[in-house]
Design a protein around this motif. Sequence first.
Motif, PDB file in Angstrom:
ATOM      1  N   ASP A   1       0.838  -1.210   0.000  1.00 21.03           N
ATOM      2  CA  ASP A   1       0.000   0.000   0.000  1.00 21.03           C
ATOM      3  C   ASP A   1       0.870   1.256   0.000  1.00 21.03           C
ATOM      4  O   ASP A   1       0.570   2.230  -0.693  1.00 21.03           O
ATOM      5  N   PHE A   2       1.940   1.236   0.784  1.00 20.30           N
ATOM      6  CA  PHE A   2       2.834   2.386   0.852  1.00 20.30           C
ATOM      7  C   PHE A   2       3.476   2.660  -0.509  1.00 20.30           C
ATOM      8  O   PHE A   2       3.504   3.800  -0.978  1.00 20.30           O
ATOM      9  N   LEU A   3       3.968   1.595  -1.162  1.00 20.35           N
ATOM     10  CA  LEU A   3       4.588   1.768  -2.479  1.00 20.35           C
ATOM     11  C   LEU A   3       3.570   2.242  -3.516  1.00 20.35           C
ATOM     12  O   LEU A   3       3.881   3.081  -4.364  1.00 20.35           O
ATOM     13  N   SER A   4       2.347   1.737  -3.421  1.00 22.67           N
ATOM     14  CA  SER A   4       1.288   2.190  -4.332  1.00 22.67           C
ATOM     15  C   SER A   4       0.975   3.670  -4.120  1.00 22.67           C
ATOM     16  O   SER A   4       0.770   4.418  -5.082  1.00 22.67           O
ATOM     17  N   THR A   5       0.949   4.090  -2.865  1.00 24.71           N
ATOM     18  CA  THR A   5       0.701   5.497  -2.558  1.00 24.71           C
ATOM     19  C   THR A   5       1.821   6.377  -3.108  1.00 24.71           C
ATOM     20  O   THR A   5       1.553   7.443  -3.669  1.00 24.71           O
ATOM     21  N   LEU A   6       3.060   5.932  -2.962  1.00 23.15           N
ATOM     22  CA  LEU A   6       4.171   6.692  -3.534  1.00 23.15           C
ATOM     23  C   LEU A   6       3.998   6.849  -5.048  1.00 23.15           C
ATOM     24  O   LEU A   6       4.239   7.921  -5.601  1.00 23.15           O
ATOM     25  N   ARG A   7       3.579   5.776  -5.691  1.00 21.43           N
ATOM     26  CA  ARG A   7       3.362   5.821  -7.132  1.00 21.43           C
ATOM     27  C   ARG A   7       2.238   6.801  -7.478  1.00 21.43           C
ATOM     28  O   ARG A   7       2.359   7.609  -8.403  1.00 21.43           O
ATOM     29  N   GLN A   8       1.141   6.752  -6.718  1.00 23.83           N
ATOM     30  CA  GLN A   8       0.008   7.656  -6.961  1.00 23.83           C
ATOM     31  C   GLN A   8       0.409   9.122  -6.766  1.00 23.83           C
ATOM     32  O   GLN A   8      -0.067  10.007  -7.476  1.00 23.83           O
ATOM     33  N   LEU A   9       1.283   9.354  -5.798  1.00 26.74           N
ATOM     34  CA  LEU A   9       1.755  10.711  -5.526  1.00 26.74           C
ATOM     35  C   LEU A   9       2.879  11.130  -6.479  1.00 26.74           C
ATOM     36  O   LEU A   9       3.394  12.239  -6.364  1.00 26.74           O
ATOM     37  N   GLN A  10       3.245  10.228  -7.369  1.00 26.39           N
ATOM     38  CA  GLN A  10       4.314  10.458  -8.348  1.00 26.39           C
ATOM     39  C   GLN A  10       5.641  10.792  -7.668  1.00 26.39           C
ATOM     40  O   GLN A  10       6.375  11.692  -8.095  1.00 26.39           O
ATOM     41  N   LYS A  11       5.916  10.045  -6.606  1.00 29.99           N
ATOM     42  CA  LYS A  11       7.182  10.209  -5.882  1.00 29.99           C
ATOM     43  C   LYS A  11       8.188   9.186  -6.405  1.00 29.99           C
ATOM     44  O   LYS A  11       7.841   8.038  -6.703  1.00 29.99           O
ATOM     45  N   ASN A  12       9.417   9.607  -6.543  1.00 32.84           N
ATOM     46  CA  ASN A  12      10.495   8.680  -6.870  1.00 32.84           C
ATOM     47  C   ASN A  12      10.832   7.900  -5.612  1.00 32.84           C
ATOM     48  O   ASN A  12      10.753   8.431  -4.499  1.00 32.84           O
ATOM     49  N   TRP A  13      11.230   6.659  -5.794  1.00 32.14           N
ATOM     50  CA  TRP A  13      11.716   5.910  -4.646  1.00 32.14           C
ATOM     51  C   TRP A  13      12.864   5.015  -5.090  1.00 32.14           C
ATOM     52  O   TRP A  13      12.971   4.646  -6.256  1.00 32.14           O
ATOM     53  N   CYS A  14      13.737   4.722  -4.145  1.00 36.57           N
ATOM     54  CA  CYS A  14      14.945   3.972  -4.451  1.00 36.57           C
ATOM     55  C   CYS A  14      15.261   3.044  -3.276  1.00 36.57           C
ATOM     56  O   CYS A  14      15.160   3.442  -2.125  1.00 36.57           O
ATOM     57  N   LEU A  15      15.626   1.797  -3.602  1.00 37.78           N
ATOM     58  CA  LEU A  15      16.070   0.861  -2.577  1.00 37.78           C
ATOM     59  C   LEU A  15      17.560   1.039  -2.348  1.00 37.78           C
ATOM     60  O   LEU A  15      18.337   1.072  -3.300  1.00 37.78           O
ATOM     61  N   LEU A  16      17.951   1.152  -1.110  1.00 41.08           N
ATOM     62  CA  LEU A  16      19.350   1.265  -0.731  1.00 41.08           C
ATOM     63  C   LEU A  16      19.694   0.112   0.203  1.00 41.08           C
ATOM     64  O   LEU A  16      19.726   0.277   1.423  1.00 41.08           O
ATOM     65  N   PRO A  17      19.927  -1.074  -0.346  1.00 37.10           N
ATOM     66  CA  PRO A  17      20.208  -2.234   0.520  1.00 37.10           C
ATOM     67  C   PRO A  17      21.563  -2.083   1.203  1.00 37.10           C
ATOM     68  O   PRO A  17      22.473  -1.448   0.677  1.00 37.10           O
ATOM     69  N   MET A  18      21.669  -2.688   2.363  1.00 32.07           N
ATOM     70  CA  MET A  18      22.905  -2.618   3.144  1.00 32.07           C
ATOM     71  C   MET A  18      23.800  -3.833   2.905  1.00 32.07           C
ATOM     72  O   MET A  18      24.634  -4.147   3.732  1.00 32.07           O
ATOM     73  N   HIS A  19      23.603  -4.524   1.777  1.00 31.10           N
ATOM     74  CA  HIS A  19      24.450  -5.678   1.500  1.00 31.10           C
ATOM     75  C   HIS A  19      25.043  -5.551   0.109  1.00 31.10           C
ATOM     76  O   HIS A  19      24.673  -4.688  -0.669  1.00 31.10           O
ATOM     77  N   THR A  20      25.981  -6.439  -0.184  1.00 31.33           N
ATOM     78  CA  THR A  20      26.645  -6.424  -1.479  1.00 31.33           C
ATOM     79  C   THR A  20      25.696  -6.935  -2.558  1.00 31.33           C
ATOM     80  O   THR A  20      24.706  -7.611  -2.245  1.00 31.33           O
ATOM     81  N   PRO A  21      25.953  -6.634  -3.824  1.00 30.11           N
ATOM     82  CA  PRO A  21      25.066  -7.078  -4.908  1.00 30.11           C
ATOM     83  C   PRO A  21      24.803  -8.579  -4.926  1.00 30.11           C
ATOM     84  O   PRO A  21      23.742  -9.020  -5.340  1.00 30.11           O
ATOM     85  N   ARG A  22      25.734  -9.382  -4.446  1.00 32.77           N
ATOM     86  CA  ARG A  22      25.538 -10.831  -4.421  1.00 32.77           C
ATOM     87  C   ARG A  22      24.314 -11.220  -3.597  1.00 32.77           C
ATOM     88  O   ARG A  22      23.701 -12.240  -3.816  1.00 32.77           O
ATOM     89  N   GLY A  23      23.924 -10.374  -2.653  1.00 32.30           N
ATOM     90  CA  GLY A  23      22.766 -10.649  -1.814  1.00 32.30           C
ATOM     91  C   GLY A  23      21.449 -10.560  -2.565  1.00 32.30           C
ATOM     92  O   GLY A  23      20.418 -10.980  -2.060  1.00 32.30           O
ATOM     93  N   TRP A  24      21.461 -10.005  -3.782  1.00 30.41           N
ATOM     94  CA  TRP A  24      20.234  -9.905  -4.574  1.00 30.41           C
ATOM     95  C   TRP A  24      19.880 -11.210  -5.270  1.00 30.41           C
ATOM     96  O   TRP A  24      18.784 -11.375  -5.732  1.00 30.41           O
ATOM     97  N   ASN A  25      20.844 -12.125  -5.392  1.00 30.65           N
ATOM     98  CA  ASN A  25      20.604 -13.386  -6.118  1.00 30.65           C
ATOM     99  C   ASN A  25      19.590 -14.240  -5.412  1.00 30.65           C
ATOM    100  O   ASN A  25      19.507 -14.325  -4.268  1.00 30.65           O
TER     101      ASN A  25
END
Length: 121
Positions: free
Chosen positions: A97-121
């Motif tokens: 719901d929060f992400l949908s609201t950001l989209r409706q409000l036309q807000k940019n959002w970005c994920l800033l993970p605290m791990h190395t790219p290998r953690g995305w696998n």
Amino acid sequence: MIDWQTIDTVLLDMDGTLLDLHFDNYFWLTHLPLRYAEAHQISEEEANAFLMEHIRLYEGSLKWYCLDHWSELVKMDIPALKREIQHKIQLRPYAQDFLSTLRQLQKNWCLLPMHTPRGWN
């Protein structure tokens, strides 16, 4: 109250913000000790003691978030072990719901993970 008119970009971490911490807690406190004990042919108690010592040692440091560091330390593929239980990953209540609201409000959002790219696998 947040004045959304003054905000154009929202920066988000995943763990505990968008994703429930149950997965991480289960992995570090249950799954990894069990798999570490199996792989190194020691008791779960010994595995847990070794891991808790290192968790406390690195907590709050950049090494804490580095899966390559943990893989090297335990001589196991941490991303592969995490994939074994990926079915436990869940969104926090209202995250979608929060992400949908950001989209409706036309807000940019970005994920800033605290791990190395290998953690995305």
